[in-house]
Design a protein around this motif. Structure first.
Motif, PDB file in Angstrom:
ATOM      1  N   GLY A  13       0.818  -1.209   0.000  1.00 24.97           N
ATOM      2  CA  GLY A  13       0.000   0.000   0.000  1.00 24.97           C
ATOM      3  C   GLY A  13       0.849   1.255   0.000  1.00 24.97           C
ATOM      4  N   GLY A  14       2.050   1.162  -0.548  1.00 23.57           N
ATOM      5  CA  GLY A  14       2.958   2.303  -0.599  1.00 23.57           C
ATOM      6  C   GLY A  14       3.749   2.531   0.678  1.00 23.57           C
ATOM      7  N   ARG A  15       3.508   1.708   1.693  1.00 21.65           N
ATOM      8  CA  ARG A  15       4.208   1.890   2.973  1.00 21.65           C
ATOM      9  C   ARG A  15       5.625   1.327   2.907  1.00 21.65           C
ATOM     10  NH1 ARG A  15       1.693  -1.362   6.712  1.00 21.65           N
ATOM     11  NH2 ARG A  15       0.935  -2.540   4.947  1.00 21.65           N
ATOM     12  N   THR A  16       6.553   2.021   3.520  1.00 19.86           N
ATOM     13  CA  THR A  16       7.935   1.542   3.602  1.00 19.86           C
ATOM     14  C   THR A  16       8.392   1.410   5.054  1.00 19.86           C
ATOM     15  OG1 THR A  16       8.790   3.807   3.451  1.00 19.86           O
ATOM     16  CG2 THR A  16       8.603   2.555   1.391  1.00 19.86           C
ATOM     17  N   ARG A  17       7.674   1.992   5.965  1.00 18.26           N
ATOM     18  CA  ARG A  17       8.029   1.926   7.388  1.00 18.26           C
ATOM     19  C   ARG A  17       7.298   0.774   8.054  1.00 18.26           C
ATOM     20  NH1 ARG A  17      10.485   7.041   8.942  1.00 18.26           N
ATOM     21  NH2 ARG A  17      10.168   8.474   7.218  1.00 18.26           N
ATOM     22  N   THR A  18       7.966   0.201   9.046  1.00 20.64           N
ATOM     23  CA  THR A  18       7.375  -0.920   9.778  1.00 20.64           C
ATOM     24  C   THR A  18       7.025  -0.488  11.189  1.00 20.64           C
ATOM     25  OG1 THR A  18       9.528  -1.694  10.551  1.00 20.64           O
ATOM     26  CG2 THR A  18       8.739  -2.588   8.456  1.00 20.64           C
ATOM     27  N   ARG A  19       6.161  -1.232  11.807  1.00 18.70           N
ATOM     28  CA  ARG A  19       5.785  -0.963  13.207  1.00 18.70           C
ATOM     29  C   ARG A  19       6.804  -1.556  14.171  1.00 18.70           C
ATOM     30  NH1 ARG A  19      -0.515  -2.839  12.495  1.00 18.70           N
ATOM     31  NH2 ARG A  19      -0.783  -1.675  10.569  1.00 18.70           N
ATOM     32  N   HIS A  20       7.588  -2.507  13.683  1.00 15.72           N
ATOM     33  CA  HIS A  20       8.572  -3.214  14.500  1.00 15.72           C
ATOM     34  C   HIS A  20       9.954  -3.034  13.886  1.00 15.72           C
ATOM     35  CE1 HIS A  20       4.698  -5.277  15.022  1.00 15.72           C
ATOM     36  NE2 HIS A  20       5.085  -5.395  16.274  1.00 15.72           N
ATOM     37  N   HIS A  21      10.976  -3.099  14.737  1.00 10.37           N
ATOM     38  CA  HIS A  21      12.351  -3.003  14.261  1.00 10.37           C
ATOM     39  C   HIS A  21      12.752  -4.390  13.749  1.00 10.37           C
ATOM     40  CE1 HIS A  21      16.232  -1.074  13.962  1.00 10.37           C
ATOM     41  NE2 HIS A  21      16.752  -2.208  14.372  1.00 10.37           N
ATOM     42  N   LEU A  22      12.831  -4.548  12.433  1.00  6.13           N
ATOM     43  CA  LEU A  22      13.139  -5.847  11.835  1.00  6.13           C
ATOM     44  C   LEU A  22      14.453  -5.778  11.069  1.00  6.13           C
ATOM     45  CD1 LEU A  22       9.564  -6.658  10.488  1.00  6.13           C
ATOM     46  CD2 LEU A  22      10.667  -7.604  12.519  1.00  6.13           C
ATOM     47  N   LEU A  23      15.438  -6.493  11.582  1.00  3.85           N
ATOM     48  CA  LEU A  23      16.734  -6.600  10.917  1.00  3.85           C
ATOM     49  C   LEU A  23      16.708  -7.805   9.993  1.00  3.85           C
ATOM     50  CD1 LEU A  23      18.887  -6.055  14.129  1.00  3.85           C
ATOM     51  CD2 LEU A  23      18.313  -4.356  12.393  1.00  3.85           C
ATOM     52  N   VAL A  24      17.661  -7.915   9.087  1.00  2.85           N
ATOM     53  CA  VAL A  24      17.675  -9.068   8.179  1.00  2.85           C
ATOM     54  C   VAL A  24      17.806 -10.375   8.947  1.00  2.85           C
ATOM     55  CG1 VAL A  24      18.511  -7.823   6.167  1.00  2.85           C
ATOM     56  CG2 VAL A  24      20.149  -8.836   7.720  1.00  2.85           C
ATOM     57  N   GLU A  25      18.480 -10.337  10.085  1.00  3.38           N
ATOM     58  CA  GLU A  25      18.679 -11.564  10.865  1.00  3.38           C
ATOM     59  C   GLU A  25      17.560 -11.835  11.873  1.00  3.38           C
ATOM     60  OE1 GLU A  25      21.008  -8.408  13.243  1.00  3.38           O
ATOM     61  OE2 GLU A  25      20.599  -8.799  11.132  1.00  3.38           O
ATOM     62  N   THR A  26      16.598 -10.942  11.967  1.00  2.00           N
ATOM     63  CA  THR A  26      15.493 -11.127  12.904  1.00  2.00           C
ATOM     64  C   THR A  26      14.751 -12.420  12.590  1.00  2.00           C
ATOM     65  OG1 THR A  26      15.210  -8.743  13.170  1.00  2.00           O
ATOM     66  CG2 THR A  26      13.354 -10.132  13.805  1.00  2.00           C
ATOM     67  N   LEU A  27      14.550 -13.231  13.623  1.00  2.00           N
ATOM     68  CA  LEU A  27      13.827 -14.492  13.466  1.00  2.00           C
ATOM     69  C   LEU A  27      12.356 -14.282  13.783  1.00  2.00           C
ATOM     70  CD1 LEU A  27      16.349 -16.911  15.185  1.00  2.00           C
ATOM     71  CD2 LEU A  27      15.984 -16.584  12.739  1.00  2.00           C
ATOM     72  N   VAL A  28      11.509 -14.934  13.007  1.00  2.00           N
ATOM     73  CA  VAL A  28      10.069 -14.878  13.231  1.00  2.00           C
ATOM     74  C   VAL A  28       9.511 -16.291  13.188  1.00  2.00           C
ATOM     75  CG1 VAL A  28       9.818 -12.557  12.268  1.00  2.00           C
ATOM     76  CG2 VAL A  28       9.540 -14.519  10.773  1.00  2.00           C
ATOM     77  N   SER A  29       8.364 -16.467  13.828  1.00  2.00           N
ATOM     78  CA  SER A  29       7.687 -17.763  13.792  1.00  2.00           C
ATOM     79  C   SER A  29       6.204 -17.553  14.059  1.00  2.00           C
ATOM     80  CB  SER A  29       8.285 -18.728  14.824  1.00  2.00           C
ATOM     81  OG  SER A  29       8.103 -18.236  16.131  1.00  2.00           O
ATOM     82  N   VAL A  30       5.435 -18.579  13.742  1.00  2.00           N
ATOM     83  CA  VAL A  30       3.994 -18.559  13.984  1.00  2.00           C
ATOM     84  C   VAL A  30       3.749 -19.291  15.300  1.00  2.00           C
ATOM     85  CG1 VAL A  30       1.761 -19.366  13.150  1.00  2.00           C
ATOM     86  CG2 VAL A  30       3.438 -18.462  11.535  1.00  2.00           C
ATOM     87  N   PRO A  31       3.259 -18.589  16.318  1.00  2.00           N
ATOM     88  CA  PRO A  31       3.067 -19.245  17.621  1.00  2.00           C
ATOM     89  C   PRO A  31       1.972 -20.321  17.597  1.00  2.00           C
ATOM     90  CG  PRO A  31       2.303 -16.963  17.706  1.00  2.00           C
ATOM     91  CD  PRO A  31       2.897 -17.180  16.347  1.00  2.00           C
TER      92      PRO A  31
END
Length: 113
Positions: A13-31
């Motif tokens: 939607g044209g957004r470039t900013r995130t609500r969270h600080h996400l680095l390339v090495e940031t790990l994510v998962s589905v709880p």
């Protein structure tokens, strides 16, 4: 996935900013995976949600789905804001905690060369 003709900014939607600080090495998962959540998502977000069922990094998601890193960051941040994806803390989250930084440094020193 959608056609490659769709511009990346259209996915966010044209957004470039995130609500969270996400680095390339940031790990994510589905709880807690929920098929109903997956079905309600747009194809790109659904792919991220499905891939994050096993702990993975932002960089890995970007490469696996051939999506620009900035797009992945925005979409993952949106999923995290909805509670669908958990963002694991990185060293950045502890940048003021000297004890944690010392433990990270000790771990790095123990890595084989």
């Amino acid at each position: 996935m959608r056609s490659r003709r769709i511009r990346p900014y259209a996915l966010t939607g044209g957004r470039t900013r995130t609500r969270h600080h996400l680095l390339v090495e940031t790990l994510v998962s589905v709880p807690r995976y929920d098929p109903a959540v997956a079905e309600a998502l747009m194809p790109e977000s659904r792919s991220l949600y499905e891939r994050a069922r096993t702990q993975t990094s932002i960089a890995e998601l970007s490469a696996a789905l051939t999506l620009p890193l900035g797009v992945v960051r925005v979409l993952v941040s949106d999923l995290a804001a909805e509670g669908a994806i958990f963002i694991h803390p990185t060293a950045y989250a502890y940048h003021h905690d000297l004890h944690v930084l010392e433990r990270i440094l000790d771990g790095l020193k123990r890595l084989p060369v």
